[in-house]
Design an enzyme around this catalytic site. Structure first.
Site, PDB file in Angstrom:
ATOM      1  N   GLU A   5      52.205  37.758  28.028  1.00 51.60           N
ATOM      2  CA  GLU A   5      51.747  36.757  29.000  1.00 51.60           C
ATOM      3  C   GLU A   5      52.722  36.548  30.153  1.00 51.60           C
ATOM      4  OE1 GLU A   5      49.200  36.696  25.720  1.00 51.60           O
ATOM      5  OE2 GLU A   5      51.390  36.435  25.705  1.00 51.60           O
ATOM      6  N   HIS A  41      45.959  28.157  17.996  1.00 52.68           N
ATOM      7  CA  HIS A  41      45.015  28.763  18.934  1.00 52.68           C
ATOM      8  C   HIS A  41      43.897  27.806  19.320  1.00 52.68           C
ATOM      9  CE1 HIS A  41      45.985  33.249  17.817  1.00 52.68           C
ATOM     10  NE2 HIS A  41      47.023  32.569  18.254  1.00 52.68           N
TER      11      HIS A  41
END
Length: 323
Positions: free
Chosen positions: A60, A129
């Protein structure tokens, strides 16, 4: 107008903007050959090619870092993060670089950058998540943070975000992709930083956004059967935060319930409630109520997960308490 899903509306906005402006390109994990984790970019790779639809490693910081560099040199990147939870791995790039470079260098550079990220719980993806950390990112000046709750707003706001000269975090709720709604065809734009009244009422103001717009609307439908008319204000943008419609509605109803999926502590609801008290105190007829997620990491077990998330019954209970 066409009745399409949130997924189709987002895909439509991306496609139209890539056709309109050759500087727009997509990068992220599985956005190309696979067509996106949530199938938003399905077919893009074959149509636009690998130069403009770039699959990246699972990194990321590299995705956002590359996007920042591309924006600084004249392109208009749309970086996709598989979930907003992974944005923490790129936190320095997002809040210390993207959000600040224009200001720190006296406006000599612009960052027309969009970060698409999937947020929210309800899909049994576990605590790491399934978070809703919207308020964390909205805390930083220089970064626009938006979270649409309808397909029409998703299309219009994503197109506005891509055309913006500023970095925009565009949050898509994981359980809204199949939601259907009327969406204008063609070049439809919804300005960023503008709240809107999604349902008119006179007894209580419900302030909400994203997935909780759906929950609040269902609650309002049930309350209407009991003669309680709730007005719903959809924030849509968290930064800039447009309090105009909120205050206007509150001055009419004198009561407010703020519904958010994130945790109550230091959350969006706390900010909205504080501003109502500061700017409309003379109109307060009852303490403002906040409906939010239970203060625990979101459980994996389906029953426990739903117990922790705000439900229709929670909104109804809060409305009746302020009345």
């Amino acid at each position: 107008m066409a009745r399409i899903t949130m997924r189709e509306a987002i895909s439509q906005a991306l496609w139209e903007e890539m056709e309109r402006d050759p500087r727009v390109f997509i990068l992220g994990e599985e956005v190309g050959v696979w067509g996106g984790t949530y199938a938003v970019t399905k077919g893009f790779y074959d149509h636009f090619g690998p130069e403009r639809v770039r699959d990246t490693p699972i990194a990321e910081a590299a995705i956002i870092g590359a996007a920042i560099g591309a924006a600084l040199t004249g392109l208009r990147p749309v970086a996709e993060l598989m979930t907003i939870n992974f944005a923490f791995s790129a936190m320095d790039h997002i809040v210390n670089q993207a959000a600040k470079l224009h200001y720190m260098f006296g406006g000599q550079m612009i960052l027309p950058l969009v970060i698409r990220a999937v947020g929210g719980g309800g899909r049994q993806l576990g605590a790491t998540h399934s978070q809703t950390p919207d308020a964390i990112f909205a805390h930083f000046p220089g970064l626009k943070v938006v979270a649409p709750g309808t397909p029409a707003d998703a299309k219009g706001m994503l197109k506005a975000a891509i055309r913006s000269q500023d970095p925009v975090l565009f949050i898509e709720h994981a359980t809204l992709y199949q939601t259907r709604g009327e969406v204008p065809e063609g070049d439809y734009i919804v300005p960023l930083g503008k709240s809107t009244i999604q349902r008119e009422g006179r007894h209580v103001t419900i302030v909400t956004y994203s997935k909780m717009l759906e929950i609040s609307t269902k609650a309002a439908d049930q309350l209407a059967k009991e003669g309680i008319e709730a007005e719903i204000v959809d924030l849509r943008s968290l930064r800039p935060l447009d309090m105009g419609p909120v205050l206007e509605s509150f001055k009419k109803t004198n009561r407010a319930v703020i519904v958010e999926e994130g945790w109550k502590s230091y959350g969006v609801g706390a900010e909205v409630a504080s501003r109502i008290y500061e700017e409309a105190f003379d109109y307060v007829d009852a303490p403002i109520k906040r409906v939010a997620q239970a203060e625990v990491p979101l459980p994996y077990n389906r029953t426990l997960e739903q117990m922790a998330l705000p439900q229709v019954e929670d909104v109804i209970k809060a409305v009746k308490e302020v009345l």
